[in-house]
Structure formats: structure tokens, C-alpha cells
Design a protein around this motif. Structure first.
Motif, PDB file in Angstrom:
ATOM      1  N   VAL A  26       0.795  -1.230   0.000  1.00  0.00           N
ATOM      2  CA  VAL A  26       0.000   0.000   0.000  1.00  0.00           C
ATOM      3  C   VAL A  26       0.828   1.282   0.000  1.00  0.00           C
ATOM      4  O   VAL A  26       0.289   2.364  -0.205  1.00  0.00           O
ATOM      5  N   VAL A  27       2.121   1.168   0.250  1.00  0.00           N
ATOM      6  CA  VAL A  27       3.014   2.319   0.265  1.00  0.00           C
ATOM      7  C   VAL A  27       4.199   2.019  -0.647  1.00  0.00           C
ATOM      8  O   VAL A  27       4.816   0.966  -0.518  1.00  0.00           O
ATOM      9  N   ALA A  28       4.502   2.941  -1.554  1.00  0.00           N
ATOM     10  CA  ALA A  28       5.678   2.773  -2.416  1.00  0.00           C
ATOM     11  C   ALA A  28       6.929   2.984  -1.558  1.00  0.00           C
ATOM     12  O   ALA A  28       7.153   4.075  -1.039  1.00  0.00           O
ATOM     13  N   LEU A  29       7.711   1.927  -1.409  1.00  0.00           N
ATOM     14  CA  LEU A  29       8.907   1.982  -0.574  1.00  0.00           C
ATOM     15  C   LEU A  29      10.158   1.902  -1.435  1.00  0.00           C
ATOM     16  O   LEU A  29      10.204   1.145  -2.413  1.00  0.00           O
ATOM     17  N   LYS A  30      11.189   2.672  -1.053  1.00  0.00           N
ATOM     18  CA  LYS A  30      12.486   2.638  -1.734  1.00  0.00           C
ATOM     19  C   LYS A  30      13.549   2.302  -0.707  1.00  0.00           C
ATOM     20  O   LYS A  30      13.535   2.830   0.408  1.00  0.00           O
ATOM     21  N   PHE A  36      13.881   1.006   4.473  1.00  0.00           N
ATOM     22  CA  PHE A  36      13.062   1.410   3.336  1.00  0.00           C
ATOM     23  C   PHE A  36      12.358   2.701   3.715  1.00  0.00           C
ATOM     24  O   PHE A  36      12.013   2.908   4.879  1.00  0.00           O
ATOM     25  N   LYS A  37      12.145   3.563   2.715  1.00  0.00           N
ATOM     26  CA  LYS A  37      11.543   4.860   2.984  1.00  0.00           C
ATOM     27  C   LYS A  37      10.393   5.096   2.014  1.00  0.00           C
ATOM     28  O   LYS A  37      10.427   4.666   0.872  1.00  0.00           O
ATOM     29  N   GLY A  38       9.354   5.802   2.492  1.00  0.00           N
ATOM     30  CA  GLY A  38       8.213   6.130   1.653  1.00  0.00           C
ATOM     31  C   GLY A  38       7.425   7.283   2.240  1.00  0.00           C
ATOM     32  O   GLY A  38       7.747   7.804   3.313  1.00  0.00           O
ATOM     33  N   VAL A  39       6.378   7.661   1.518  1.00  0.00           N
ATOM     34  CA  VAL A  39       5.483   8.721   1.975  1.00  0.00           C
ATOM     35  C   VAL A  39       4.504   8.108   2.980  1.00  0.00           C
ATOM     36  O   VAL A  39       3.897   7.068   2.717  1.00  0.00           O
ATOM     37  N   LYS A  46       4.960  15.731   1.569  1.00  0.00           N
ATOM     38  CA  LYS A  46       5.569  15.745   0.238  1.00  0.00           C
ATOM     39  C   LYS A  46       6.915  15.046   0.251  1.00  0.00           C
ATOM     40  O   LYS A  46       7.299  14.387  -0.696  1.00  0.00           O
ATOM     41  N   THR A  47       7.659  15.214   1.336  1.00  0.00           N
ATOM     42  CA  THR A  47       8.959  14.582   1.481  1.00  0.00           C
ATOM     43  C   THR A  47       8.805  13.338   2.344  1.00  0.00           C
ATOM     44  O   THR A  47       8.295  13.426   3.464  1.00  0.00           O
ATOM     45  N   PRO A  48       9.223  12.172   1.849  1.00  0.00           N
ATOM     46  CA  PRO A  48       9.056  10.929   2.615  1.00  0.00           C
ATOM     47  C   PRO A  48       9.728  10.979   3.990  1.00  0.00           C
ATOM     48  O   PRO A  48      10.902  11.318   4.103  1.00  0.00           O
ATOM     49  N   SER A  49       8.959  10.666   5.012  1.00  0.00           N
ATOM     50  CA  SER A  49       9.507  10.600   6.369  1.00  0.00           C
ATOM     51  C   SER A  49       9.115   9.288   7.046  1.00  0.00           C
ATOM     52  O   SER A  49       9.284   9.120   8.235  1.00  0.00           O
ATOM     53  N   PHE A  50       8.575   8.360   6.259  1.00  0.00           N
ATOM     54  CA  PHE A  50       8.085   7.071   6.747  1.00  0.00           C
ATOM     55  C   PHE A  50       9.174   6.031   6.509  1.00  0.00           C
ATOM     56  O   PHE A  50       9.558   5.777   5.365  1.00  0.00           O
ATOM     57  N   VAL A  51       9.709   5.439   7.573  1.00  0.00           N
ATOM     58  CA  VAL A  51      10.826   4.504   7.475  1.00  0.00           C
ATOM     59  C   VAL A  51      10.382   3.137   7.979  1.00  0.00           C
ATOM     60  O   VAL A  51       9.750   3.025   9.029  1.00  0.00           O
ATOM     61  N   VAL A  52      10.743   2.108   7.214  1.00  0.00           N
ATOM     62  CA  VAL A  52      10.437   0.732   7.597  1.00  0.00           C
ATOM     63  C   VAL A  52      11.758  -0.006   7.774  1.00  0.00           C
ATOM     64  O   VAL A  52      12.595  -0.026   6.870  1.00  0.00           O
ATOM     65  N   CYS A  61       7.227   6.877  11.470  1.00  0.00           N
ATOM     66  CA  CYS A  61       7.078   8.094  10.679  1.00  0.00           C
ATOM     67  C   CYS A  61       7.644   9.235  11.520  1.00  0.00           C
ATOM     68  O   CYS A  61       7.161   9.488  12.620  1.00  0.00           O
ATOM     69  N   PHE A  62       8.645   9.888  10.973  1.00  0.00           N
ATOM     70  CA  PHE A  62       9.264  10.994  11.693  1.00  0.00           C
ATOM     71  C   PHE A  62       8.475  12.285  11.514  1.00  0.00           C
ATOM     72  O   PHE A  62       8.802  13.292  12.115  1.00  0.00           O
ATOM     73  N   GLY A  63       7.410  12.234  10.704  1.00  0.00           N
ATOM     74  CA  GLY A  63       6.545  13.400  10.510  1.00  0.00           C
ATOM     75  C   GLY A  63       5.413  13.444  11.521  1.00  0.00           C
ATOM     76  O   GLY A  63       5.216  14.431  12.217  1.00  0.00           O
ATOM     77  N   CYS A  64       4.649  12.334  11.610  1.00  0.00           N
ATOM     78  CA  CYS A  64       3.475  12.328  12.494  1.00  0.00           C
ATOM     79  C   CYS A  64       3.674  11.513  13.767  1.00  0.00           C
ATOM     80  O   CYS A  64       2.842  11.540  14.659  1.00  0.00           O
ATOM     81  N   GLY A  65       4.775  10.763  13.834  1.00  0.00           N
ATOM     82  CA  GLY A  65       5.064  10.001  15.045  1.00  0.00           C
ATOM     83  C   GLY A  65       4.480   8.601  15.073  1.00  0.00           C
ATOM     84  O   GLY A  65       4.651   7.881  16.061  1.00  0.00           O
TER      85      GLY A  65
END
Length: 171
Positions: A26-30, A36-39, A46-52, A61-65
Motif C-alpha cells: 500500500v506504500v511505495a517503498l524505496k 526502506f523509505k516512503g510517503v 511531500k517529502t518521505p519521512s516514513f521509514v520501515v 514516521c518521523f513526521g506524524c510520530g
């Protein structure tokens, strides 16, 4: 032999699924180094802060916690309770699971009680003069809007709702 929720179903699911595969559906991960990182799917960014982390089998997620394991992600993303999350993952990863949760039949009763209490507070708000209604009207909020959102008012008495329900049972 089927496993119940109290057995090691969650451990079996964790051993069969990879958090990167689950989230990657469900999330495009790179890949970024060992992670792995994604939105983030839980807030606009806009800038990916979601880390798996595949090694730790967690997401952050370093954006929303938002943070957690595969169960927490599925629970939050699909808006499920924990048993529903376990059931979904067990089905997808071939783990036999029997949900032994039995509803006691009171759910509808609780909904009716809650609805009746909400109606009581709404009527108290809109039909009687009170500080809450006065304040809302001064702010330009019309009664139709208050009704639409189910805004209610509890007076200063601690047992008003209790007395209201007592009067209904005595009728």
C-alpha cells in the motif's frame, strides 16, 4: 489443529510475514541503506519521512510520530481492532486462526442507551436557555449546525442524566 487467539498465532504470523512486504502493498517503498523509505499513509506529506526497518520489523514516521510493528500498521491503515487485524493477517499468510470472541448481545442495547443520552443532551442544549447555547449563538453558530453535529449540554447537576433514565424506566 486450529489455533485460538490465546495461542501463539501472533508469533506464527510474525514468522511468516515481512513488514516490508505488508506495507509495500500500500506504500511505495524505496531502499535507503538497510531501511526502506516512503510517503506516510497516515498524514499528508511531500517529502518521505516514513521509514520501515526490515531488520527490526517495525515502521516509524518521523513526521506524524506513527510507529509500531506489522500488527499496528495493519490495524491503523485498515482501521481494524486487534482481533480483526490478526484475522486479516492470518488469512493472508495462511495461519489457521479461530476467533473465539463471542458477542454478548448487549451491543445494540448499549447503542440505544448512548443514542438516548445524546438526544437528552442535545435537547438540553437547544431547548433550554443555558451558557453553552448563549456562547455558541454569540459566536454565530446556528442551532441547525449544532444539531447536525450533535452538540449537547450537561447542566451543573451530577445526576441529571441518571434521573432522566430513572424517569423513563418508571413510565
Amino acid at each position: 489443529m486450529s489455533k485460538s487467539f490465546n495461542d501463539s498465532v501472533t508469533e506464527e504470523i510474525k514468522s511468516r510475514c515481512n513488514i516490508v512486504d505488508v506495507i509495500g502493498q500500500v506504500v511505495a517503498l524505496k531502499r535507503m541503506g538497510s531501511n526502506f523509505k516512503g510517503v506516510c499513509p497516515f498524514h499528508n506529506e511531500k517529502t518521505p519521512s516514513f521509514v520501515v526497518s526490515e531488520a527490526k520489523q517495525i515502521f516509524t514516521c518521523f513526521g506524524c510520530g506513527a510507529t509500531g510493528d506489522v500488527f499496528e500498521f495493519v490495524k491503523k491503515y485498515y482501521n481494524l481492532d486487534f482481533p480483526g487485524t490478526v484475522e486479516k493477517l492470518a488469512r493472508e499468510y495462511g495461519v489457521e486462526y479461530v476467533n473465539n470472541y463471542k458477542e454478548d448481545g448487549r451491543k445494540e442495547l448499549y447503542y440505544q442507551i448512548n443514542k438516548e443520552a445524546a438526544t437528552y443532551y442535545l435537547k438540553a442544549f437547544c431547548q433550554k436557555s443555558n451558557p453553552g447555547l448563549t456562547y455558541m449563538l454569540k459566536r454565530g453558530i446556528q442551532p441547525v449546525t449544532l444539531k447536525k453535529f450533535g452538540i449537547g449540554y450537561a447542566d451543573g447537576e451530577w445526576d441529571s442524566l441518571y434521573r432522566y433514565f430513572l424517569s423513563k424506566t418508571l413510565m
